[in-house]
Design an enzyme around this catalytic site. Structure first.
Site, PDB file in Angstrom:
ATOM      1  N   PRO A  13     -10.849  -3.649  -7.675  1.00 24.72           N
ATOM      2  CA  PRO A  13     -12.230  -3.147  -7.772  1.00 24.72           C
ATOM      3  C   PRO A  13     -12.221  -1.643  -7.481  1.00 24.72           C
ATOM      4  O   PRO A  13     -11.659  -1.212  -6.471  1.00 24.72           O
ATOM      5  CB  PRO A  13     -12.974  -3.906  -6.657  1.00 24.72           C
ATOM      6  CG  PRO A  13     -12.066  -5.013  -6.236  1.00 24.72           C
ATOM      7  CD  PRO A  13     -10.673  -4.587  -6.556  1.00 24.72           C
ATOM      8  N   LEU A  15     -14.276   0.487  -6.461  1.00 30.01           N
ATOM      9  CA  LEU A  15     -14.919   1.033  -5.267  1.00 30.01           C
ATOM     10  C   LEU A  15     -14.464   0.246  -4.032  1.00 30.01           C
ATOM     11  O   LEU A  15     -14.596  -0.982  -4.000  1.00 30.01           O
ATOM     12  CB  LEU A  15     -16.433   0.935  -5.444  1.00 30.01           C
ATOM     13  CG  LEU A  15     -17.301   1.949  -4.726  1.00 30.01           C
ATOM     14  CD1 LEU A  15     -18.710   1.907  -5.297  1.00 30.01           C
ATOM     15  CD2 LEU A  15     -17.357   1.771  -3.242  1.00 30.01           C
ATOM     16  N   LEU A  17     -13.622   0.350   0.516  1.00 32.40           N
ATOM     17  CA  LEU A  17     -14.012   0.944   1.803  1.00 32.40           C
ATOM     18  C   LEU A  17     -12.850   1.754   2.361  1.00 32.40           C
ATOM     19  O   LEU A  17     -11.751   1.226   2.533  1.00 32.40           O
ATOM     20  CB  LEU A  17     -14.371  -0.165   2.810  1.00 32.40           C
ATOM     21  CG  LEU A  17     -14.758   0.363   4.207  1.00 32.40           C
ATOM     22  CD1 LEU A  17     -16.173   0.955   4.193  1.00 32.40           C
ATOM     23  CD2 LEU A  17     -14.664  -0.740   5.265  1.00 32.40           C
ATOM     24  N   GLY A  18     -13.110   3.030   2.656  1.00 31.40           N
ATOM     25  CA  GLY A  18     -12.115   3.846   3.343  1.00 31.40           C
ATOM     26  C   GLY A  18     -12.186   3.587   4.842  1.00 31.40           C
ATOM     27  O   GLY A  18     -13.275   3.348   5.386  1.00 31.40           O
ATOM     28  N   ASP A  43      -9.155   0.037   2.043  1.00 27.90           N
ATOM     29  CA  ASP A  43      -8.047   0.999   2.069  1.00 27.90           C
ATOM     30  C   ASP A  43      -7.666   1.313   3.513  1.00 27.90           C
ATOM     31  O   ASP A  43      -8.517   1.739   4.304  1.00 27.90           O
ATOM     32  CB  ASP A  43      -8.461   2.287   1.360  1.00 27.90           C
ATOM     33  CG  ASP A  43      -7.298   3.256   1.290  1.00 27.90           C
ATOM     34  OD1 ASP A  43      -6.471   3.121   0.370  1.00 27.90           O
ATOM     35  OD2 ASP A  43      -7.191   4.131   2.188  1.00 27.90           O
ATOM     36  N   TYR A  48      -3.759   5.663  10.533  1.00 33.88           N
ATOM     37  CA  TYR A  48      -5.171   5.661  10.968  1.00 33.88           C
ATOM     38  C   TYR A  48      -5.303   4.992  12.346  1.00 33.88           C
ATOM     39  O   TYR A  48      -6.347   5.064  12.982  1.00 33.88           O
ATOM     40  CB  TYR A  48      -6.066   4.945   9.950  1.00 33.88           C
ATOM     41  CG  TYR A  48      -6.046   5.522   8.551  1.00 33.88           C
ATOM     42  CD1 TYR A  48      -5.539   6.802   8.310  1.00 33.88           C
ATOM     43  CD2 TYR A  48      -6.527   4.804   7.463  1.00 33.88           C
ATOM     44  CE1 TYR A  48      -5.504   7.326   7.024  1.00 33.88           C
ATOM     45  CE2 TYR A  48      -6.501   5.325   6.177  1.00 33.88           C
ATOM     46  CZ  TYR A  48      -5.975   6.578   5.957  1.00 33.88           C
ATOM     47  OH  TYR A  48      -5.951   7.074   4.679  1.00 33.88           O
ATOM     48  N   LYS A  77      -0.498   2.265   3.767  1.00 39.12           N
ATOM     49  CA  LYS A  77       0.383   3.398   3.450  1.00 39.12           C
ATOM     50  C   LYS A  77       1.489   3.528   4.493  1.00 39.12           C
ATOM     51  O   LYS A  77       1.247   3.400   5.698  1.00 39.12           O
ATOM     52  CB  LYS A  77      -0.431   4.701   3.396  1.00 39.12           C
ATOM     53  CG  LYS A  77      -1.667   4.567   2.517  1.00 39.12           C
ATOM     54  CD  LYS A  77      -2.470   5.829   2.369  1.00 39.12           C
ATOM     55  CE  LYS A  77      -3.830   5.498   1.788  1.00 39.12           C
ATOM     56  NZ  LYS A  77      -4.824   5.085   2.782  1.00 39.12           N
ATOM     57  N   HIS A 110       2.688   7.639   1.969  1.00 36.52           N
ATOM     58  CA  HIS A 110       1.484   8.394   2.331  1.00 36.52           C
ATOM     59  C   HIS A 110       1.569   9.881   1.969  1.00 36.52           C
ATOM     60  O   HIS A 110       0.596  10.472   1.508  1.00 36.52           O
ATOM     61  CB  HIS A 110       1.228   8.227   3.836  1.00 36.52           C
ATOM     62  CG  HIS A 110      -0.209   8.388   4.232  1.00 36.52           C
ATOM     63  ND1 HIS A 110      -0.788   7.698   5.269  1.00 36.52           N
ATOM     64  CD2 HIS A 110      -1.184   9.168   3.732  1.00 36.52           C
ATOM     65  CE1 HIS A 110      -2.056   8.046   5.376  1.00 36.52           C
ATOM     66  NE2 HIS A 110      -2.320   8.940   4.458  1.00 36.52           N
TER      67      HIS A 110
END
Ligand code: A2P
Length: 319
Positions: A13, A15, A17-18, A43, A48, A77, A110
């Site tokens: 898809p 679109l 979510l980050g 994502d 992170y 990543k 990354h």
């Protein structure tokens, strides 16, 4: 919702979510709100430092029957300190453990920058491994091996310029299927997008809203604020939507996947609704004419470390 279709017919898809900058205390709720709202693309990345909480949210969603594993496209990543061949597996296994998954839909290198395995962020030249110590082809073959094991459905890269992609294409067994790059109207990346598409590589836009919440160390005083450009407000008013939605719809119009980050329930929902907005030719032309050009995530945190073997030309072809 538009989808990217991979060669094996898997669908992404466009679109998603980050989760960069979503703090461990908030990302659990953000992922659940997103899945409840209808997002099916999340994502993530090891760096992170919130994948455990993302994993808890995914588990809760699976356990509650909100969504099945195979219905959610999960990307992560490989961090720069796991580029050596035997480390790629270690990096992936940690991510799988944190996310509580047994496979990823997409795994990306990354950055085309390598660090010693004990280093998270470089402070001095000795923290790095240069290309003669760890060629990108070595890291890529580690990615290919994990795909062959079935732990990865798709593999790709992030922050790769044309030269670095070409290097992989010239030596790989399995070609990269995605390049995730900073991309928004201040940095439309036309040449790189065309190069990727010509080589059958899909593109995902990060920082599509200009990442105003990026850490202080990533901010300069005179950085322009993407969401405040008056043109987006004008187009948003014309369609009765928000400026953020215009920016998301702009990427979708270009067939580029886009991963706006939000940790706010209303904005998470609002951003997904941008999938239904159709910008017209006049909107696209006006946005193309914007004279501001800016890269927010410039990579100087790698290239300007004293003694770094990496330079800006290893990262970017141009602004
Ligand atoms: P918040 O998480 O409070 O919603 P990017 O995706 O480019 O990294 O941008 C993320 C930033 O944009 C965050 O500060 C996020 O704040 C904010 N943001 C996300 N969605 C919207 C929206 N619909 N309207 C305004 N700001 C938004």
């Amino acid at each position: 919702m538009k989808f990217i279709t991979f060669e094996n017919n898997d669908k992404l898809p466009m679109l998603g979510l980050g989760t960069w900058k979503s703090a461990p205390g908030e990302v659990y709720q953000a992922v659940l709100w997103a899945l409840e709202a209808g997002y099916r693309h999340i994502d993530c990345a090891a760096i992170y430092q919130n994948e455990k909480e993302v994993g808890d949210a995914l588990k809760k969603a699976f356990d509650d029957g909100l969504v099945k594993r195979e219905e959610v496209f999960v990307t992560s990543k490989l961090w720069n300190n796991a580029h050596e061949k035997d480390q790629v597996k270690v990096g992936l296994n940690k991510t799988l453990q944190d996310l509580q998954l047994d496979y990823l839909d997409l795994y990306l290198i990354h950055w085309p920058v390598s660090l010693k395995s004990h280093v998270m962020f470089p402070e001095k030249g000795e923290d790095f491994l240069d290309y003669s110590q760890v060629p990108l082809s070595e890291t890529w073959s580690g990615m290919e091996a994990l795909k062959a094991e079935g732990k990865l459905k798709h593999i790709g890269v992030s922050n790769f310029n044309q030269g670095k992609i070409k290097e992989l294409l010239d030596s790989c067994q399995v070609k990269p299927e995605m390049n995730q790059i900073e991309l928004h109207p201040y940095l439309p990346q036309n040449d790189l997008v065309n190069y990727c598409k010509k080589n059958g590589i899909h593109v995902t836009a990060y920082s599509p809203l200009g990442s105003a919440d990026r850490p202080k160390a990533r901010k300069k005083e005179d950085d322009p604020i993407l969401l405040e450009h008056p043109l987006f407000k004008e187009i948003a008013d014309k369609h009765g939507v928000s400026t953020a939605q215009v920016l998301i719809a702009w990427s979708l119009h270009r067939d580029i996947a886009v991963i706006p980050k939000s940790a706010n329930k209303e904005r998470i929902k609002q951003n997904l609704e941008a999938a239904d907005i159709r910008l017209d030719a006049a909107d696209m032309k006006a946005i193309e004419g914007i004279s501001v050009h800016h890269r927010y995530i410039d990579g100087t945190f790698f290239t300007e470390v004293p003694g770094s073997p990496f330079s800006q030309s290893d990262l970017w072809d141009s602004l």
